[in-house]
Design an enzyme around this catalytic site. Structure first.
Site, PDB file in Angstrom:
ATOM      1  N   ASP A  16       2.368   1.282  -0.030  1.00  0.00           N
ATOM      2  CA  ASP A  16       2.892   0.090   0.110  1.00  0.00           C
ATOM      3  C   ASP A  16       2.258  -0.813  -1.142  1.00  0.00           C
ATOM      4  O   ASP A  16       1.059  -0.866  -1.177  1.00  0.00           O
ATOM      5  CB  ASP A  16       2.760  -0.948   1.218  1.00  0.00           C
ATOM      6  CG  ASP A  16       3.774  -0.106   2.379  1.00  0.00           C
ATOM      7  OD1 ASP A  16       4.497   0.884   2.106  1.00  0.00           O
ATOM      8  OD2 ASP A  16       3.648  -0.572   3.398  1.00  0.00           O
ATOM      9  N   ASP A  62      -2.204   5.418  -2.410  1.00  0.00           N
ATOM     10  CA  ASP A  62      -1.757   4.405  -1.446  1.00  0.00           C
ATOM     11  C   ASP A  62      -0.306   4.517  -1.572  1.00  0.00           C
ATOM     12  O   ASP A  62       0.279   4.790  -2.583  1.00  0.00           O
ATOM     13  CB  ASP A  62      -2.311   3.214  -1.582  1.00  0.00           C
ATOM     14  CG  ASP A  62      -2.020   2.083  -0.715  1.00  0.00           C
ATOM     15  OD1 ASP A  62      -2.025   2.572   0.592  1.00  0.00           O
ATOM     16  OD2 ASP A  62      -1.346   0.884  -1.226  1.00  0.00           O
TER      17      ASP A  62
END
Length: 262
Positions: free
Chosen positions: A13, A11
């Site tokens: 953020d 991932d």
């Protein structure tokens, strides 16, 4: 093509990018160690291809695919802009949305300034966020009862709906974990590791050989996951990219793949 020792699915953020400054600099030692061993890092995010491509190039990861729009699509290796490609999927999606009950206000209904105001992104980044090819996030402006009718109609139209903290996102389906399967089939890595911090990362964490929950003090922690007692799922003590670096370097050593020395 030789099978890589590792494929890392990450991932962005709050995981590989800092929650406040969006910097990936603290993760550079681990990224360098992976590159030295020919290991791949697959970025997996809700961001569009146009948003991810320049970031992927900046990180030196353009030789690897990326999972975009929360698994609704893929960004091919070598594409450094993410702004080219067939937009027929998005055009079809928008056409089907036009036949659904009113109340959904998507990015395609907004100009760049409105997307910037809604997301908090700078206008340049908001423009990239509007370059959608596989999915349509938006705001629900109607009642809860009308939303249920909208979701039923969307399902009947062949659309998949995912609710996030701020946006309702429509697509023709696809998840980060599903795209992982396609990429794993192509590259046949010896080990797969997934790292994330949010509920929409849990399928990815569960699919990998080892999943790592990255500490993010700006959001509620993920509930305990199956596999944590056995160590197949771990949690970092450091936040964001610092935790990412800590976890990856530790796993390379644990699995007997210590960083190559110059």
């Amino acid at each position: 093509m030789n099978a890589p020792d590792f494929l890392i699915f990450s991932d962005l953020d709050g995981t590989l990018l800092g929650h406040d400054d969006y910097s990936w600099a603290p993760a550079k030692p681990a990224l360098d160690a992976l590159k030295a061993r020919g290991c791949g890092v697959i970025l997996a995010s809700s961001k569009t291809a146009a948003e991810i491509a320049p970031l992927r190039a900046e990180m030196g990861l353009s030789d690897w695919p990326a999972i975009v729009e929360n698994g609704a699509g893929l960004l091919d290796p070598g594409d450094v802009t993410g702004s080219t490609g067939d937009d027929n999927i998005y055009r079809d999606l928008r056409a089907r949305l036009g036949d659904l009950p009113e109340g959904f206000h998507g990015f395609g209904d907004m100009d760049t300034a409105e997307v910037a105001a809604t997301t908090g992104l700078p206008e340049q980044d908001a423009a990239r966020a509007r370059q959608r090819r596989f999915s349509e996030p938006g705001l629900w402006t109607g009642t809860d009862a009308a939303l249920e009718r909208f979701l039923e109609a969307a399902d009947a139209a062949g659309l998949s709906a995912r609710r996030g903290g701020r946006f309702l996102t429509l697509s023709f389906g696809g998840t980060k974990a599903g795209r992982m399967d396609d990429i794993i089939e192509t590259y046949r890595p010896r080990h797969t590791i997934a790292l994330g911090d949010a509920p929409n990362d849990t399928e990815m964490l569960e699919r990998a050989d080892i999943g790592v929950i990255i500490r993010n003090d700006a959001a509620p922690p993920l509930p305990k996951m199956p596999g944590e007692d056995s160590g197949r799922i771990r949690r970092t003590t450091e936040e964001g990219p610092a935790g990412w670096c800590q976890a990856v370097l530790g796993l390379m050593q644990e699995l007997g793949r210590t960083p190559a020395r110059n």
